[in-house]
Design a protein around this motif. Structure first.
Motif: not given
Lengths: 487, 294
Positions: B20-26, B39-46, B208-210
């Protein structure tokens, strides 16, 4: 435990008599205007700046300082000429370019002498390399003008429009040829700016182009410094920027045109690894090291400025290298026996001297040829640094002078890792007698040009250009055409 | 009593794994009726940085595989796509496509992958040259992968945009990090499952998704990315990408004028854009009276 250096005294047994090239037959005007729309015109700024002979500090001439209005005038001339020029048949375009090639050949000696006077490079190099290659470049691309569709299968190539071209001071005429020839062959018109310290051969080329009967406005040559270059980069009616120069300026150009549709090719800096294996023909390799770093005073973006010698032969290679350095003749660039001429400008000499100080302060072991330098002019002794490592600034940064940083290595993996561990990727050299090892290295080195058992060779048919921060796009060969066409 | 359906968790694809995205966001993906599909992963810079490291690690191995081998793996991807055809079609329909349009998108995607499979060991011959230099040297120029490529794929298609962006880049031996369509992300995750069962080494493709609004900055300013390719129309994002590219002289290509459904969206020239031309010189010994050379 340092042993006392034993230096060979080559001059004790023999000496070369001076053999200066004569400059009386060349004509250099006291002042040059801007070449716009087929004629020389006064600059809007009314300002001129001097160009000096770096070997004597004497003023040779003065040239116009183009401002934004002059740039605009040149771009307008190029735009006006574009329609007809691009619609001219490839055959006819090619014939004009052939004419330019022939005219350079006819006036080769004059160009060589002026190149050496204005830039400080040895006459042997401008005579045997710069000027013939410049003529050959025009001759080569002339032949492409009516064959473009064969170069790009399944495509219908079209010219881009007006190309703004900015070139450096290390190969003034040759870089002008590298830029102008493929641009014209592809049907573009150009505005070219030579470097401020070496404008004269480009202006002589302008005279030659005027005499060739090339339609007015197809080639415009304007002089100036960074501000003039910036005005070209930022001019809204230019379709393509072609730049050869430092990585910093290249990055600035890439950023400046980000909001536009301008096409761009960049030939930027380098810090090439020249790699010597224990099974290399060592005498030839030493010649390659010398040519790699001291050719054109080291003012070469593809200079072999990082030497990697396999540990088992390091002592003998360095011994031979030092001996060979003692035989190099440093001095009057107009002398046909001179190997290393004048540093292009006072500013560049200061930069090189600063790097030599940095190298010493960082703990590098310096060795310089014991030659004497002329009292006047900008000169620098051939210099090598031992005991340096990857983190030293003189190993990481482009010096653009006759300064070599030497490291040793044990394994092929180690040297590939070290050679590639740098932001640049323009060129590299490999010396070994084993063919299979050559191809292992040449395929793994991240560099646009790899010389195996040779160094610093150039040819109009051979694409040249870098990986990574050494820029993008190629000049020369079939691949060089792509930079000036759209599909 | 009808059976309770097992719903799919849509994750991202980095280094051959499905984290999952490391950010925990979706962000919630909704259907036309406004019901949440996933619920789709909202990917981050990391996430991007992790994906870049995976791509860099995988690139040299992928780039030095035999071209024929790469061709077989791309063909294998097409085989796996064909086998999952119905799943992709139903995902496309779920995201608003008509059945006919969904079928067409999947078929064009499969055929495009086969098309690029064929190019893997052929484009080199088109773009290489032996250069007849005037001196006695053997001199040749060949294309080599530029390295790690960051891709911001088409927004309007769910599967085809991904295939169109990824295939030419990996056919040429590069590794990539790709941002999937924000509004139609479902096929991206399923496509990652296809890649994962296709002998494609982990890390060669990372998905990645986001949102491009958040990620285009990071895609273009990373100092260990060699090229960025952008398939969308946001002028401000294009400018930022090009500006950031100058930090380490990235190659930037904007392909937003092509009709992605047409054959114009596939050609070896798209492979060529993420290649570097390398020229090699070697002396030729002159033996006897005539000069040797090519």
């Amino acid at each position: 435990m340092s042993k006392k250096e034993v230096k060979l005294k080559f001059n004790a047994a023999w000496d070369l008599a001076p053999a200066p090239e004569d400059s009386k037959h060349v004509s250099i005007k006291k002042q040059y205007d801007l070449f716009i729309n087929g004629e020389f015109v006064k600059p809007n700024s009314k300002k001129y700046f001097a160009t000096y002979n770096p070997a004597t500090d004497e003023k040779i001439s003065e040239v116009a300082d183009a401002d934004e209005k002059d740039v605009d005038k040149a771009v307008k001339a190029a735009r006006a000429a574009f329609g007809k020029w691009s619609k001219l048949s490839g055959k006819e375009r090619g014939k004009y370019i052939y004419r330019i090639a022939r005219l350079i050949q006819e006036r080769a000696r004059e160009f060589a002498v002026i190149e050496t006077m204005d830039g400080g490079k040895p006459i042997r190099e401008s005579r045997d390399i710069d000027v013939p290659l410049a003529a050959n470049h025009f001759f080569y691309y002339a032949g492409w003008a009516d064959k473009l569709e064969y170069a790009f299968p399944n495509r219908n190539p079209k010219p881009l429009g007006v190309a703004g071209q900015i070139i450096p001071w290390n190969f003034p005429l040759l870089m002008a040829a590298w830029k102008i020839a493929p641009a014209l062959a592809a049907g573009n018109t150009v505005v070219l700016k030579p470097a401020e310290t070496t404008p004269l051969t480009a202006l002589k080329l302008a005279e030659l182009i005027r005499d060739s009967g090339l339609p007015k406005g197809v080639v415009n040559i304007i002089t100036g410094a960074g501000k003039t270059g910036a005005a070209i980069v930022n001019h809204p009616d230019i379709n393509k920027i072609a730049f050869t120069g430092s990585t910093n300026v290249g990055k600035w150009i890439q950023k400046s045109i980000a909001g536009t549709d301008k096409k761009c090719t960049l030939e930027l800096g380098g810090k090439a690894a020249n790699i010597i294996f224990e099974d290399a023909p060592l005498d030839q390799a030493v010649e390659g090291i010398i040519n790699g770093i001291f050719f054109n005073q080291g003012h070469v973006c593809c200079a072999g400025s990082r030497l990697f010698v396999q540990e088992s032969v390091a002592d003998i290679v360095i011994r031979k290298l030092k001996d060979r350095m003692e035989t190099l003749k440093v001095g009057d660039p107009m002398d046909k026996n001179t190997d290393i001429g004048a540093i292009n400008s006072k500013q560049q000499l200061l930069k090189i001297q600063e790097y030599i100080e940095i190298g010493k302060n960082e703990g590098g072991e310096i060795y310089q040829s014991s030659c004497s330098l002329p009292k006047k002019g900008n000169f620098c002794k051939p210099t090598i640094f031992l005991n340096v490592s990857q983190s030293h600034r003189i190993v990481q940064e482009e010096i653009f002078g006759p300064v070599l940083a030497i490291q040793t290595f044990r394994t092929i993996e180690e040297v590939i890792e070290k050679a590639n561990n740098i932001p640049y990727g323009l060129s590299a050299g490999v010396w070994t007698d084993k063919g299979s090892k050559i191809f292992n290295l040449t395929s793994k080195l991240k560099a646009g040009v790899v010389w195996a058992n040779t160094y610093n060779k150039f040819d109009p048919t051979s694409p040249f250009g870098g990986y990574k921060e050494s820029g993008f796009g190629r000049e020369g060969g079939l691949h060089g055409l792509g930079a000036y066409l759209q599909f | 009593m009808s059976r309770i359906e097992i719903q799919k968790t849509y994750k991202i694809y980095i280094g051959g794994q499905f984290p999952r995205t490391e950010s925990g966001r979706y962000y919630p993906l909704k259907n036309k009726k406004g019901n949440v599909i996933a619920n789709i992963c909202l990917c981050s810079r990391k996430d991007f940085r992790n994906a870049e490291v995976a791509a860099r690690g995988a690139q040299s191995g992928w780039g030095s595989k035999a071209a024929f081998n790469r061709a077989q793996i791309l063909y294998r991807i097409a085989e796996m796509l064909e086998g999952r055809k119905e799943q992709f079609i139903s995902e496309l329909v779920l995201q608003g496509s008509t059945l006919a349009a969904a079928k067409q998108e999947v078929e064009v995607s499969i055929d495009r992958m086969v098309y690029y499979s064929g190019w893997c060991d052929k484009f080199q011959a088109i773009y290489s040259s032996v250069n007849p230099v005037a001196s006695s040297h053997f001199n040749f120029s060949v294309p080599e992968p530029t390295g790690v490529v960051a891709l911001i794929a088409d927004e309007n298609t769910s599967l085809l945009g991904l295939v169109t962006a990824i295939a030419p880049v990996i056919a040429g031996g590069n590794a990539c990090v790709v941002l999937a369509s924000e509004s139609k992300p479902l096929c991206a995750v399923t496509f990652a499952e296809v890649l994962n069962s296709s002998d494609l080494p982990g890390g060669v493709v990372n998905i990645l998704t986001g949102t491009s609004a958040e990620l285009h900055e990071h895609f273009s300013n990373h100092m260990d990315v060699n090229a960025v390719i952008y398939y969308r129309n946001n002028k401000a994002e294009i400018k930022t990408i090009k500006e950031n590219a100058s930090l380490n002289v990235k190659r930037v290509f904007v392909y937003n004028k092509i009709n992605i459904m047409s054959e114009k969206a596939e050609s070896p020239y798209f492979i060529f854009d993420t290649q570097e031309i390398k020229t090699t010189w070697h002396p030729i010994e002159n033996i006897g009276t005539s000069k040797a050379g090519y």
